[in-house]
Design a protein around this motif. Structure first.
Motif, PDB file in Angstrom:
ATOM      1  N   UNK A  54      30.163  -2.789 -26.162  1.00 21.09           N
ATOM      2  CA  UNK A  54      29.847  -2.095 -27.394  1.00 21.09           C
ATOM      3  C   UNK A  54      31.075  -2.001 -28.284  1.00 21.09           C
ATOM      4  N   UNK A  55      30.845  -1.985 -29.599  1.00 18.25           N
ATOM      5  CA  UNK A  55      31.930  -1.867 -30.567  1.00 18.25           C
ATOM      6  C   UNK A  55      31.398  -1.191 -31.823  1.00 18.25           C
ATOM      7  N   UNK A  56      32.216  -0.285 -32.406  1.00 20.48           N
ATOM      8  CA  UNK A  56      31.803   0.315 -33.676  1.00 20.48           C
ATOM      9  C   UNK A  56      32.967   0.527 -34.641  1.00 20.48           C
ATOM     10  N   UNK A  57      34.075  -0.179 -34.430  1.00 23.59           N
ATOM     11  CA  UNK A  57      35.205  -0.123 -35.353  1.00 23.59           C
ATOM     12  C   UNK A  57      35.539  -1.510 -35.874  1.00 23.59           C
ATOM     13  N   UNK A  58      36.055  -1.564 -37.094  1.00 23.95           N
ATOM     14  CA  UNK A  58      36.429  -2.850 -37.681  1.00 23.95           C
ATOM     15  C   UNK A  58      35.181  -3.675 -37.944  1.00 23.95           C
ATOM     16  N   UNK A  59      35.173  -4.895 -37.411  1.00 23.91           N
ATOM     17  CA  UNK A  59      34.015  -5.783 -37.510  1.00 23.91           C
ATOM     18  C   UNK A  59      33.393  -5.869 -36.115  1.00 23.91           C
ATOM     19  N   UNK A  60      32.433  -4.989 -35.803  1.00 19.66           N
ATOM     20  CA  UNK A  60      31.902  -4.901 -34.443  1.00 19.66           C
ATOM     21  C   UNK A  60      31.345  -6.219 -33.890  1.00 19.66           C
ATOM     22  N   UNK A  61      30.622  -6.992 -34.694  1.00 17.30           N
ATOM     23  CA  UNK A  61      30.079  -8.254 -34.174  1.00 17.30           C
ATOM     24  C   UNK A  61      31.200  -9.225 -33.831  1.00 17.30           C
ATOM     25  N   UNK A  62      32.235  -9.263 -34.651  1.00 14.71           N
ATOM     26  CA  UNK A  62      33.395 -10.104 -34.355  1.00 14.71           C
ATOM     27  C   UNK A  62      34.080  -9.628 -33.068  1.00 14.71           C
ATOM     28  N   UNK A  84      21.889  -3.329 -32.629  1.00 10.75           N
ATOM     29  CA  UNK A  84      22.599  -2.384 -33.491  1.00 10.75           C
ATOM     30  C   UNK A  84      22.039  -0.986 -33.196  1.00 10.75           C
ATOM     31  N   UNK A  85      22.940  -0.035 -32.900  1.00  8.87           N
ATOM     32  CA  UNK A  85      22.496   1.310 -32.524  1.00  8.87           C
ATOM     33  C   UNK A  85      23.393   2.375 -33.154  1.00  8.87           C
ATOM     34  N   UNK A  86      22.846   3.575 -33.234  1.00  5.86           N
ATOM     35  CA  UNK A  86      23.642   4.738 -33.611  1.00  5.86           C
ATOM     36  C   UNK A  86      24.496   5.150 -32.415  1.00  5.86           C
ATOM     37  N   UNK A  87      25.609   5.847 -32.656  1.00  8.36           N
ATOM     38  CA  UNK A  87      26.421   6.356 -31.547  1.00  8.36           C
ATOM     39  C   UNK A  87      25.601   7.288 -30.654  1.00  8.36           C
ATOM     40  N   UNK A  88      25.931   7.285 -29.374  1.00  9.29           N
ATOM     41  CA  UNK A  88      25.264   8.135 -28.382  1.00  9.29           C
ATOM     42  C   UNK A  88      26.310   9.074 -27.780  1.00  9.29           C
ATOM     43  N   UNK A  89      25.977  10.332 -27.698  1.00  6.56           N
ATOM     44  CA  UNK A  89      26.805  11.371 -27.084  1.00  6.56           C
ATOM     45  C   UNK A  89      28.034  11.745 -27.897  1.00  6.56           C
ATOM     46  N   UNK A  90      28.123  11.283 -29.150  1.00  7.77           N
ATOM     47  CA  UNK A  90      29.148  11.772 -30.058  1.00  7.77           C
ATOM     48  C   UNK A  90      28.719  11.449 -31.487  1.00  7.77           C
ATOM     49  N   UNK A 131      27.086   1.019 -33.934  1.00 10.27           N
ATOM     50  CA  UNK A 131      27.499   0.171 -32.814  1.00 10.27           C
ATOM     51  C   UNK A 131      26.782  -1.167 -32.799  1.00 10.27           C
ATOM     52  N   UNK A 132      27.502  -2.191 -32.377  1.00  4.88           N
ATOM     53  CA  UNK A 132      26.931  -3.459 -31.926  1.00  4.88           C
ATOM     54  C   UNK A 132      27.033  -3.432 -30.408  1.00  4.88           C
ATOM     55  N   UNK A 133      25.953  -3.770 -29.729  1.00  8.47           N
ATOM     56  CA  UNK A 133      25.919  -3.763 -28.265  1.00  8.47           C
ATOM     57  C   UNK A 133      25.338  -5.069 -27.760  1.00  8.47           C
ATOM     58  N   UNK A 152      35.285   3.110 -31.018  1.00  6.02           N
ATOM     59  CA  UNK A 152      36.096   2.176 -30.248  1.00  6.02           C
ATOM     60  C   UNK A 152      35.962   0.751 -30.768  1.00  6.02           C
ATOM     61  N   UNK A 153      37.060   0.021 -30.671  1.00  7.92           N
ATOM     62  CA  UNK A 153      37.076  -1.397 -31.035  1.00  7.92           C
ATOM     63  C   UNK A 153      36.200  -2.166 -30.055  1.00  7.92           C
ATOM     64  N   UNK A 154      36.341  -1.844 -28.767  1.00 10.53           N
ATOM     65  CA  UNK A 154      35.524  -2.502 -27.741  1.00 10.53           C
ATOM     66  C   UNK A 154      35.400  -1.572 -26.532  1.00 10.53           C
TER      67      UNK A 154
END
Length: 140
Positions: free
Chosen positions: A11-19, A43-49, A55-57, A97-99
């Protein structure tokens, strides 16, 4: 050496998540083992924060010769080298997180130590997006 089939969730949600996911996939193939199967990106919303970053997962099955702890060490190294500063086990809270690379299954092994629990129960029982990605892997 024996080969193990391992299921990972990224999972990633910082910068360019798919990259970031793509870079992590390449690093996993180069340093840990062959990717046998992978899900589509979800593609998802953050979980537990709470965060404004989406996010890309992705889930994947790899083949590796590493033991669970050696695998974890490589995964954590990739996370750090890609720019992840905080580990949830240490900080005690979830953050952007970046990754993030989680070991969900390691063959049929049940494994438990301070740093690693296999299977990864949160992904199996508490997170809908994880179950969706893992279900997609089982269709391949």
């Amino acid at each position: 050496m024996s080969q193990h089939e391992v299921t990972l969730l990224l999972g990633s949600n910082l910068g360019n998540p798919e990259h970031n996911i793509g870079v992590a996939l390449l690093r996993i193939e180069e340093e840990i083992g062959e990717v046998l199967r992978k899900s589509e990106v979800l593609i998802t919303d953050p979980v537990e924060f709470v965060s404004n970053n989406i996010f890309c997962n992705i889930a994947l099955v790899i083949k590796t010769q590493f033991s669970p702890i050696k695998l974890l060490n490589y995964v954590k190294l990739i996370e750090r080298q890609m720019g992840r500063c905080d580990d949830t086990l240490i900080s005690g809270e979830y953050q952007d997180r970046v990754i993030d690379i989680d070991v969900v299954f390691f063959g049929n092994l049940n494994f438990c130590c301070k740093e690693l629990k296999i299977p990864h129960h949160k992904h199996l029982y508490q997170r809908e997006f994880s179950r969706k990605l893992l279900g997609e892997l089982s269709k391949h």
